[in-house]
Design an enzyme around this catalytic site. Sequence first.
Site, PDB file in Angstrom:
ATOM      1  N   CYS A  19      -9.464 -56.073 -64.656  1.00 45.40           N
ATOM      2  CA  CYS A  19      -8.840 -57.397 -64.747  1.00 45.40           C
ATOM      3  C   CYS A  19      -8.617 -58.028 -63.373  1.00 45.40           C
ATOM      4  CB  CYS A  19      -7.534 -57.326 -65.532  1.00 45.40           C
ATOM      5  SG  CYS A  19      -6.310 -56.188 -64.870  1.00 45.40           S
ATOM      6  N   MET A 520       0.623 -26.348 -47.799  1.00 38.62           N
ATOM      7  CA  MET A 520       1.330 -26.635 -49.039  1.00 38.62           C
ATOM      8  C   MET A 520       0.461 -27.503 -49.948  1.00 38.62           C
ATOM      9  SD  MET A 520       4.341 -25.170 -48.671  1.00 38.62           S
ATOM     10  CE  MET A 520       5.535 -26.012 -49.713  1.00 38.62           C
ATOM     11  N   SER A 521       0.831 -27.584 -51.226  1.00 39.10           N
ATOM     12  CA  SER A 521       0.118 -28.458 -52.159  1.00 39.10           C
ATOM     13  C   SER A 521       0.186 -29.905 -51.667  1.00 39.10           C
ATOM     14  CB  SER A 521       0.740 -28.363 -53.553  1.00 39.10           C
ATOM     15  OG  SER A 521       0.576 -27.073 -54.083  1.00 39.10           O
ATOM     16  N   GLY A 522      -0.962 -30.601 -51.712  1.00 39.25           N
ATOM     17  CA  GLY A 522      -1.000 -31.991 -51.264  1.00 39.25           C
ATOM     18  C   GLY A 522      -1.203 -32.150 -49.779  1.00 39.25           C
ATOM     19  N   LYS A 525      -6.077 -29.860 -48.266  1.00 40.02           N
ATOM     20  CA  LYS A 525      -7.047 -28.757 -48.170  1.00 40.02           C
ATOM     21  C   LYS A 525      -8.302 -29.019 -49.013  1.00 40.02           C
ATOM     22  CE  LYS A 525      -4.282 -25.604 -49.808  1.00 40.02           C
ATOM     23  NZ  LYS A 525      -3.190 -26.508 -50.225  1.00 40.02           N
ATOM     24  N   THR A 526      -8.092 -29.348 -50.287  1.00 41.99           N
ATOM     25  CA  THR A 526      -9.231 -29.571 -51.187  1.00 41.99           C
ATOM     26  C   THR A 526     -10.020 -30.807 -50.772  1.00 41.99           C
ATOM     27  OG1 THR A 526      -8.177 -28.455 -53.051  1.00 41.99           O
ATOM     28  CG2 THR A 526      -9.872 -30.083 -53.579  1.00 41.99           C
TER      29      THR A 526
END
EC number: 3.4.22.-
Length: 724
Positions: A19, A520-522, A525-526
Amino acid sequence: MWTQKWHKYYTAQVDENDCGLAALNMILKYYGSDYMLAHLRQLAKTTADGTTVLGLVKAAKHLNLNAEAVRADMDALTASQLPLPVIVHVFKKNKLPHYYVVYQVTENDLIIGDPDPTVKTTKISKSQFAKEWTQIAIIIAPTVKYKPIKESRHTLIDLVPLLIKQKRLIGLIITAAAITTLISIAGAYFFQLIIDTYLPHLMTNRLSLVAIGLIVAYAFQAIINYIQSFFTIVLGQRLMIDIVLKYVHHLFDLPMNFFTTRHVGEMTSRFSDASKIIDALGSTTLTLFLDMWILLAVGLFLAYQNINLFLCSLVVVPIYISIVWLFKKTFNRLNQDTMESNAVLNSAIIESLSGIETIKSLTGEATTKKKIDTLFSDLLHKNLAYQKADQGQQAIKAATKLILTIVILWWGTFFVMRHQLSLGQLLTYNALLAYFLTPLENIINLQPKLQAARVANNRLNEVYLVESEFSKSREITALEQLNGDIEVNHVSFNYGYCSNILEDVSLTIPHHQKITIVGMSGSGKTTLAKLLVGFFEPQEQHGEIQINHHNISDISRTILRQYINYVPQEPFIFSGSVLENLLLGSRPGVTQQMIDQACSFAEIKTDIENLPQGYHTRLSESGFNLSGGQKQRLSIARALLSPAQCFIFDESTSNLDTITEHKIVSKLLFMKDKTIIFVAHRLNIASQTDKVVVLDHGKIVEQGSHRQLLNYNGYYARLIHNQE
């Protein structure tokens, strides 16, 4: 009347989250431009959740427009303090985030362009608008550098080469139809002979001879009809190959960011869109060449029978055209609406089935079913509206046809009474009238099919306009050219226009080194791992990644992913045998011995041998008959069978017990001729690798050996302490 003035600038959204892009294109049309939404989507960095206000501002500026997001109120809008037209952000019906374009403000109403194709350009009361508006507006005006650009759009005419390719088959269909039409005309003429000649003169021998000949002709006609139907089916299948398979192949060639910014249902719903195009192409071809021929042939015969009755029959033509014109806009709107609802429903069903385990564990069946029921009901409602319009049009056409038949018989009877026409001629005329009206109806019926195909073609083209990641010519096309260090130089990256996930990351991974990326997560790394394998690319002028001194943007994507194999935490197992899953992406010449070695390496060989049919055991979709640990070990074995010289294991052992994990990791670390990158939460892996890279909020805060970082007593040491 007021809305018609602005309707020429209108752009409908193609998908649910388009939109904002459609609203931006309405402004662009006002200033003389016209862009494909796929192009604007890239500029605005639209995600699966839609387009942000910042994204629209950035896209407009990229096109040499001044753009500014402001907060305003109804007084400012009414007092013309905001230059019009202007994009406004609203919560449509007080719940759905949406965009309008405000064209004009009157005493009690506003003229708006709503990207929703069921609404289009319309009036909205000030009171209703005030309830929906979030008081955010995007003011857009051209700069001195702005030049109107109108991007060319692909139309159904562009598909004509597909039909030309099938000209021999189409020619056979038309020839068969011509023969059956001639036989039908001869059959109708036979009735005239019976009534006008054979009965009055008791010509029994001639009657029998002609009747037997006609029986043979009708038998031949049945065979020709079968052949024509068969060839028509073959034509449809060949068009299916050219359109549907082409779309599937293009999908698989698109970059990863295409899939992360769209719902699966939006992509799968276009398969049904393709069927509408095929239907329209087939119908158009046969109608133009076949029905037009029949119309001409039968029309000439009817005119020969009685010119006055034929002129009376032609009255139906303007009536049919009027019927088509009256329903044109309705069909266009309802087609678009139905396709969008179907895409939303497909997405919801696919999402729910993919997450069925979570739904059941949270006893969310009732909520999920209610959501799908609502979407399904919406689709049925919109489909019913389309069917009502279609049946209404068909009923009017059928009534017109019946009335014409009565009028022809009525008027023709007067001609018979005056001896200007024989009874046989009248009955023959009436019989052939159906052969005249049927092709005429087929021509008229093209209208809804062509409208549906036009909408479907626009939706397909929005995908085709996304460039394949394999279309770019790249310098590095051989694996041997990549044997060397991996260097990440000052790389920053974000998704859309969000804040950076990675910030000025620099890292060197020497050839054959074993490293662990922790955080840590976030922490990014990925994201860093996916950049290394080319799923995403660093922002322009925000760093580069090199392999053996070659920028990965210059490396063939096939070669890059053959060199670096990325193994995710949640590997996907395809329906098929264990062996088929293992050989996906394998290097050439893989033997059974190599397969056994890879499976032993990944500690999965015994599990496979215990399956009912070993390597030939069929696995269900997503590998539901395997445990999480078995899936991870199978994916590790699959990676080892690839030609990769570098492996990225992104939490790829997280579902394994510590003993099995230790065995596999130890073997991986012993592979002296491979570069191994672990992305891990379990820091026991980090203690075994040559180097540890520590990420925090997208930045490398520490790197070195396990012992060095422990002695440093910094962030990594705290992670170790917290995990203990």
